[in-house]
Design a protein around this motif. Sequence first.
Motif, PDB file in Angstrom:
ATOM      1  N   HIS A  81       0.844  -1.192   0.000  1.00 17.63           N
ATOM      2  CA  HIS A  81       0.000   0.000   0.000  1.00 17.63           C
ATOM      3  C   HIS A  81       0.876   1.238   0.000  1.00 17.63           C
ATOM      4  N   LEU A  82       0.739   2.048  -1.039  1.00 15.89           N
ATOM      5  CA  LEU A  82       1.490   3.298  -1.130  1.00 15.89           C
ATOM      6  C   LEU A  82       0.771   4.359  -0.305  1.00 15.89           C
ATOM      7  N   ASN A  83       1.375   4.723   0.785  1.00 19.29           N
ATOM      8  CA  ASN A  83       0.781   5.687   1.706  1.00 19.29           C
ATOM      9  C   ASN A  83       1.290   7.087   1.372  1.00 19.29           C
ATOM     10  N   VAL A  84       0.391   7.952   0.900  1.00 19.92           N
ATOM     11  CA  VAL A  84       0.775   9.304   0.480  1.00 19.92           C
ATOM     12  C   VAL A  84      -0.100  10.328   1.191  1.00 19.92           C
ATOM     13  N   ASP A  85       0.506  11.390   1.655  1.00 21.43           N
ATOM     14  CA  ASP A  85      -0.225  12.459   2.325  1.00 21.43           C
ATOM     15  C   ASP A  85      -1.281  13.049   1.377  1.00 21.43           C
ATOM     16  N   PRO A  86      -2.536  13.199   1.833  1.00 24.26           N
ATOM     17  CA  PRO A  86      -3.604  13.714   0.973  1.00 24.26           C
ATOM     18  C   PRO A  86      -3.293  15.072   0.345  1.00 24.26           C
ATOM     19  N   PHE A  87      -2.573  15.931   1.053  1.00 24.40           N
ATOM     20  CA  PHE A  87      -2.239  17.247   0.496  1.00 24.40           C
ATOM     21  C   PHE A  87      -1.250  17.125  -0.658  1.00 24.40           C
ATOM     22  N   LYS A  88      -0.379  16.118  -0.601  1.00 30.53           N
ATOM     23  CA  LYS A  88       0.514  15.852  -1.730  1.00 30.53           C
ATOM     24  C   LYS A  88      -0.274  15.275  -2.907  1.00 30.53           C
ATOM     25  N   LEU A  89      -1.246  14.429  -2.567  1.00 31.01           N
ATOM     26  CA  LEU A  89      -2.046  13.792  -3.605  1.00 31.01           C
ATOM     27  C   LEU A  89      -2.785  14.809  -4.458  1.00 31.01           C
ATOM     28  N   VAL A  90      -3.416  15.767  -3.818  1.00 26.31           N
ATOM     29  CA  VAL A  90      -4.236  16.715  -4.563  1.00 26.31           C
ATOM     30  C   VAL A  90      -3.389  17.544  -5.512  1.00 26.31           C
ATOM     31  N   HIS A  91      -2.160  17.869  -5.113  1.00 25.95           N
ATOM     32  CA  HIS A  91      -1.266  18.611  -6.001  1.00 25.95           C
ATOM     33  C   HIS A  91      -0.831  17.748  -7.173  1.00 25.95           C
ATOM     34  N   ARG A  92      -0.605  16.467  -6.921  1.00 35.32           N
ATOM     35  CA  ARG A  92      -0.231  15.555  -8.000  1.00 35.32           C
ATOM     36  C   ARG A  92      -1.371  15.425  -9.009  1.00 35.32           C
ATOM     37  N   VAL A  93      -2.609  15.384  -8.507  1.00 33.00           N
ATOM     38  CA  VAL A  93      -3.767  15.274  -9.393  1.00 33.00           C
ATOM     39  C   VAL A  93      -3.847  16.476 -10.317  1.00 33.00           C
ATOM     40  N   PHE A  94      -3.691  17.665  -9.753  1.00 33.57           N
ATOM     41  CA  PHE A  94      -3.785  18.874 -10.561  1.00 33.57           C
ATOM     42  C   PHE A  94      -2.629  18.978 -11.550  1.00 33.57           C
ATOM     43  N   GLU A  95      -1.472  18.453 -11.166  1.00 34.00           N
ATOM     44  CA  GLU A  95      -0.334  18.456 -12.089  1.00 34.00           C
ATOM     45  C   GLU A  95      -0.599  17.583 -13.303  1.00 34.00           C
ATOM     46  N   LYS A  96      -1.347  16.492 -13.096  1.00 37.99           N
ATOM     47  CA  LYS A  96      -1.585  15.532 -14.176  1.00 37.99           C
ATOM     48  C   LYS A  96      -2.761  15.905 -15.059  1.00 37.99           C
ATOM     49  N   ARG A  97      -3.892  16.303 -14.435  1.00 36.91           N
ATOM     50  CA  ARG A  97      -5.088  16.492 -15.266  1.00 36.91           C
ATOM     51  C   ARG A  97      -5.892  17.750 -14.971  1.00 36.91           C
ATOM     52  N   GLN A  98      -5.453  18.577 -14.085  1.00 35.81           N
ATOM     53  CA  GLN A  98      -6.068  19.884 -13.844  1.00 35.81           C
ATOM     54  C   GLN A  98      -7.506  19.822 -13.321  1.00 35.81           C
ATOM     55  N   SER A  99      -7.939  18.664 -12.858  1.00 42.73           N
ATOM     56  CA  SER A  99      -9.294  18.550 -12.335  1.00 42.73           C
ATOM     57  C   SER A  99      -9.390  17.354 -11.394  1.00 42.73           C
ATOM     58  N   LEU A 100     -10.466  17.313 -10.611  1.00 40.75           N
ATOM     59  CA  LEU A 100     -10.700  16.226  -9.674  1.00 40.75           C
ATOM     60  C   LEU A 100     -11.903  15.409 -10.124  1.00 40.75           C
ATOM     61  N   ASP A 101     -11.760  14.091 -10.102  1.00 44.28           N
ATOM     62  CA  ASP A 101     -12.850  13.202 -10.454  1.00 44.28           C
ATOM     63  C   ASP A 101     -13.934  13.261  -9.379  1.00 44.28           C
ATOM     64  N   HIS A 102     -15.184  13.270  -9.816  1.00 48.50           N
ATOM     65  CA  HIS A 102     -16.319  13.395  -8.895  1.00 48.50           C
ATOM     66  C   HIS A 102     -16.300  12.295  -7.835  1.00 48.50           C
ATOM     67  N   TYR A 103     -16.108  11.053  -8.266  1.00 46.63           N
ATOM     68  CA  TYR A 103     -16.149   9.915  -7.356  1.00 46.63           C
ATOM     69  C   TYR A 103     -14.889   9.833  -6.509  1.00 46.63           C
TER      70      TYR A 103
END
Length: 245
Positions: free
Chosen positions: A159-181
């Motif tokens: 299990h890759l344990n990543v801080d949620p605040f790091k995750l959200v920045h990674r998401v925006f770096e990749k696709r500029q939006s957040l998936d609804h689900y």
Amino acid sequence: MENDLAHAGHKRKPNWYGTKKIGGIPYLEDLEITGRLIVIEGPDASGRSSQIEMVTTQLEANGFAVLNTGLNRSELISEGILEAKRNISLGKRTIALFYAADFADQLEHKIIPALQAGYVVLADRYIYTLMARNTVRGIKRHWSSNLYDFALIPDLVFHLNVDPFKLVHRVFEKRQSLDHYESGADLRLSDDMFESFIIYQQKLAKEFEYLKQKYNLISINGNKSTEQVNLTLQKQIDRFLDKSQ
């Protein structure tokens, strides 16, 4: 390590999560496998796909045949899941059953045949993410556990344990939006999508702490660089495969 696909593992009976002798697939009573099932779990944008790709490359270089699988990849069910997620009127158990059907189809038609053929199956998430999502959405753990009692017990689960605040920045770096689900918007945790994502990922992380204890998941610090995470993963996988020769 010998570069011989026939030595991915000794022929053996698989282990199932269900209490029944043969799990939830009755006609597989005499099933024997030689391959190995390795799972990499982790939240959205945790780097799972990159790790799967790197591990696959290394294992193939070492002479192993590798099959990649993951959630929502069943040719039979995947389109139905996408449609179900777009239909916000569907209940949480209906969505859970769609994902269970997707997993069952892949288990029967992809994972088990590959393990019989001696492949190393690398799963980009498994039943643990599905159970965690169910629990966060208010479904009883016992219900999810019973739902997946037909599942094979993997040889290794990381299990890759990543801080949620790091995750959200990674998401925006990749696709500029957040998936609804993936952001938990269906749970109405917050009117702000960013805040909803953080709260949702924190809830999932808490549930994974429970799953790690129950199912012996191996925690990996996913906050480190891709290379550092891969080094940790590959060492443990190589050590396990060497011992299972």
